[in-house]
Design an enzyme around this catalytic site. Sequence first.
Site, PDB file in Angstrom:
ATOM      1  N   GLY A  48       0.818  -1.216   0.000  1.00  0.00           N
ATOM      2  CA  GLY A  48       0.000   0.000   0.000  1.00  0.00           C
ATOM      3  C   GLY A  48       0.847   1.259   0.000  1.00  0.00           C
ATOM      4  O   GLY A  48       0.564   2.217  -0.740  1.00  0.00           O
ATOM      5  N   CYS A  49       1.878   1.278   0.819  1.00  0.00           N
ATOM      6  CA  CYS A  49       2.735   2.462   0.914  1.00  0.00           C
ATOM      7  C   CYS A  49       3.521   2.680  -0.374  1.00  0.00           C
ATOM      8  O   CYS A  49       3.756   3.824  -0.776  1.00  0.00           O
ATOM      9  CB  CYS A  49       3.659   2.343   2.126  1.00  0.00           C
ATOM     10  SG  CYS A  49       2.753   2.306   3.696  1.00  0.00           S
ATOM     11  N   THR A  50       3.909   1.590  -1.024  1.00  0.00           N
ATOM     12  CA  THR A  50       4.608   1.704  -2.301  1.00  0.00           C
ATOM     13  C   THR A  50       3.668   2.281  -3.357  1.00  0.00           C
ATOM     14  O   THR A  50       4.044   3.187  -4.107  1.00  0.00           O
ATOM     15  CB  THR A  50       5.157   0.334  -2.745  1.00  0.00           C
ATOM     16  OG1 THR A  50       6.100  -0.111  -1.755  1.00  0.00           O
ATOM     17  CG2 THR A  50       5.827   0.414  -4.100  1.00  0.00           C
TER      18      THR A  50
END
Length: 157
Positions: A48-50
């Site tokens: 998700g953060c990527t």
Amino acid sequence: MSEQNRLSDGDAAPEFSLPDADGNTVSLSDFRGRSVVVYFYPAASTPGCTKEACDFRDSLAELNEAGFDVLGISPDKPAKLAKFRDAEGLTFPLLSDEDRAVMTAWGAFGEKKNYGKVVQGVIRSTFVVDPDGKIAKALYNVKATGHVDRLRKEIGA
């Protein structure tokens, strides 16, 4: 997390000075006179953060053109941020808030639900800080996917 710990539109943005991926200190005051998008994310190199970081990367030219700089903040150590930046070709500063003091001041760390359980953690949040250092937009519990496009529409970037 209680609502009184959260920032609202018009509040003064809490000042910070944090190390970036290369260990250089970056302060919010460095951006006075410009608008800046400050976003908080749980962990570098997670799916998700990527996705969120790459969406900011892919929108950076348009954001910059519209007068917005971007800063990403997570509790990761600078070395992990450098690896993340290099692996994903990120071209905006990633800042390390290992003790989560800045996240706490911004209301981006505290109780949240994770798979139905209440846990302490980073609350994925995005803020737009105006050139005078005031919160122009405070968005809590944002989704990693599609968030940047919605933000760009809202701020006209």
